[in-house]
Write a protein that holds these residues in place. Structure first.
Motif, short mmCIF file in Angstrom:
data_model
loop_
_atom_site.label_atom_id
_atom_site.label_comp_id
_atom_site.label_asym_id
_atom_site.label_seq_id
_atom_site.Cartn_x
_atom_site.Cartn_y
_atom_site.Cartn_z
N ARG A 1 -10.22 -1.54 10.11
CA ARG A 1 -10.15 -2.30 8.87
C ARG A 1 -11.31 -3.27 8.80
O ARG A 1 -11.51 -4.07 9.72
N LEU B 1 4.35 7.03 2.62
CA LEU B 1 4.69 5.79 3.31
C LEU B 1 4.18 4.59 2.55
O LEU B 1 3.06 4.62 2.01
N LEU C 1 -4.88 6.74 2.15
CA LEU C 1 -4.45 5.72 1.21
C LEU C 1 -4.48 6.27 -0.21
O LEU C 1 -5.51 6.81 -0.65
N TYR D 1 -2.98 -12.21 10.97
CA TYR D 1 -4.12 -11.29 11.00
C TYR D 1 -4.02 -10.20 9.93
O TYR D 1 -4.74 -9.22 9.98
N ASN D 2 -3.11 -10.40 8.99
CA ASN D 2 -2.94 -9.43 7.90
C ASN D 2 -2.75 -8.01 8.42
O ASN D 2 -3.35 -7.06 7.92
N GLU D 3 -1.93 -7.90 9.47
CA GLU D 3 -1.64 -6.57 9.99
C GLU D 3 -0.78 -5.79 9.00
O GLU D 3 -0.01 -6.38 8.24
N GLN D 4 -0.93 -4.47 9.02
CA GLN D 4 -0.13 -3.64 8.14
C GLN D 4 1.08 -3.09 8.89
O GLN D 4 0.93 -2.51 9.98
N PHE D 5 2.25 -3.27 8.28
CA PHE D 5 3.48 -2.73 8.82
C PHE D 5 4.02 -1.71 7.83
O PHE D 5 3.95 -1.90 6.61
N PHE D 6 4.57 -0.63 8.38
CA PHE D 6 4.93 0.52 7.56
C PHE D 6 6.44 0.68 7.40
O PHE D 6 7.22 0.34 8.31
N GLY D 7 6.80 1.25 6.26
CA GLY D 7 8.16 1.68 6.06
C GLY D 7 8.41 2.99 6.81
O GLY D 7 7.48 3.58 7.37
N TYR E 1 0.62 5.33 1.09
CA TYR E 1 -0.15 6.34 1.80
C TYR E 1 0.53 7.71 1.66
O TYR E 1 1.74 7.81 1.51
N GLU F 1 1.06 -6.00 4.14
CA GLU F 1 0.30 -6.88 5.01
C GLU F 1 1.18 -8.06 5.38
O GLU F 1 1.84 -8.65 4.53
N TYR G 1 -1.89 2.71 16.25
CA TYR G 1 -0.54 2.90 15.76
C TYR G 1 0.08 4.09 16.48
O TYR G 1 -0.59 5.05 16.85
N PHE H 1 0.84 -1.19 0.00
CA PHE H 1 0.00 0.00 0.00
C PHE H 1 0.88 1.24 0.00
O PHE H 1 1.97 1.24 0.57
#
Lengths: 114, 114
Positions: free
Chosen positions: B95, A92, A45, A100-106, A35, A96, B37, A33
Motif C-alpha cells: 500500500r 469481500l 479492488l 496505521y489504516n490497516e485493512q480488515f476484511f469481512g 474486492y 480501514e 494476509y 472497499f
C-alpha cells in the motif's frame, strides 16, 4: 480490529439477475472497499466507497455493473447486476481501521452464477 | 504501477518446522506499507503482519516475522514452529503511504504436514 459481517455468505443465482451484498461494520469507518476474488485468483479492488460521496471505481469496473451504496459510516452494499457465469467469485468488503489504516476484511460472499 | 510478485505458488512444511514465503515488489515510492494476509479455507482474510517502509527493524508477531530488504524490494514471511492451523493461502500486499489501495500478489498456498 473492527468486526465486519457480510450477507449473504453465499448464493446461487441465475444468469441475467442481480444480487445485492451487504457489509456491516461494528464501528464507524471512513473508508470501505469492495474486492473480487475469482476462483483460484488473488483479490482485485472493485471500488472504494466513502460515506457521502460517489464510489471510486478501478479500471475495468463500472457503476452500471457494480453499483455501490454507502448510506452511513457503518454500512455499504454492492450490487452485481445482470449477472453472467463470469461473475462467479468471492466478493469481500474491507474497512480501514487503526493507527496505521490497516485493512480488515469481512468473511466474503461466495457467488455462483448459473 | 506498483506490482507485487509471489514466486512460490505452493509451499509445504512439516509441523513444528520453519518455512519462509517470498515476496518482491516494485515501486518508486519512498513511503509505503507492506502486509502479509492469511486466507484459510474459510476464505476469511486475516492480517498477519505489517511493515512500514521507513522502519529498518523487521516486524515480528509471535511466530511470524518478516525479512524486509528495502533496497532489494524484498519482503519475506518466516513462520516458525509451524502449526496445522497455519495451512492457508498467504498473500503479500503493498500500500502506497498516501493512497489506501492495496495491491496483492497472486498468493502462496502453504500446506502443513503432520
Amino acid at each position: 480490529s473492527a468486526v465486519i459481517s457480510q450477507k449473504p455468505s453465499r448464493d446461487i443465482c441465475q444468469r441475467g439477475t442481480s444480487l445485492t451484498i451487504q457489509c456491516q461494520v461494528d464501528s464507524q469507518v471512513t473508508m470501505m472497499f469492495w474486492y473480487r476474488q475469482q476462483p483460484g485468483q488473488s483479490l482485485t479492488l472493485i471500488a472504494t466507497a466513502n460515506q457521502g460521496s460517489e464510489a471510486t471505481y478501478e479500471s475495468g469496473f463500472v457503476i452500471d455493473k457494480f453499483p455501490i451504496s454507502r448510506p452511513n459510516l457503518t454500512f455499504s452494499t454492492l450490487t452485481v447486476s445482470n449477472m453472467s457465469p463470469e461473475d462467479s467469485s468471492i466478493y469481500l468488503c474491507s474497512v480501514e481501521w487503526g493507527a496505521y489504516n490497516e485493512q480488515f476484511f469481512g468473511p466474503g460472499t461466495r457467488l455462483t452464477v448459473l | 504501477a506498483q506490482t507485487v510478485t509471489q514466486s512460490q505458488p505452493e509451499m509445504s512444511v512439516q509441523e513444528a518446522e520453519t518455512v519462509t514465503l517470498s515476496c518482491t515488489y516494485d515501486t518508486s515510492e519512498s513511503d509505503y506499507y507492506l502486509f502479509w494476509y492469511k486466507q484459510p479455507p474459510s476464505r476469511q482474510m486475516i492480517l498477519v503482519i505489517r511493515q512500514e517502509a521507513y522502519k529498518q527493524q523487521n516486524a515480528t508477531e509471535n511466530r511470524f516475522s518478516v525479512n524486509f530488504q528495502k533496497a532489494a524490494k524484498s519482503f519475506s514471511l518466516k513462520i516458525s514452529d509451524s502449526q496445522l492451523g497455519d495451512a492457508a493461502m498467504y498473500f503479500c500486499a503493498y500500500r502506497r503511504g498516501s493512497n489506501y489501495k492495496l495491491t496483492f500478489g497472486k498468493g502462496t498456498l502453504l500446506t502443513v504436514n503432520p
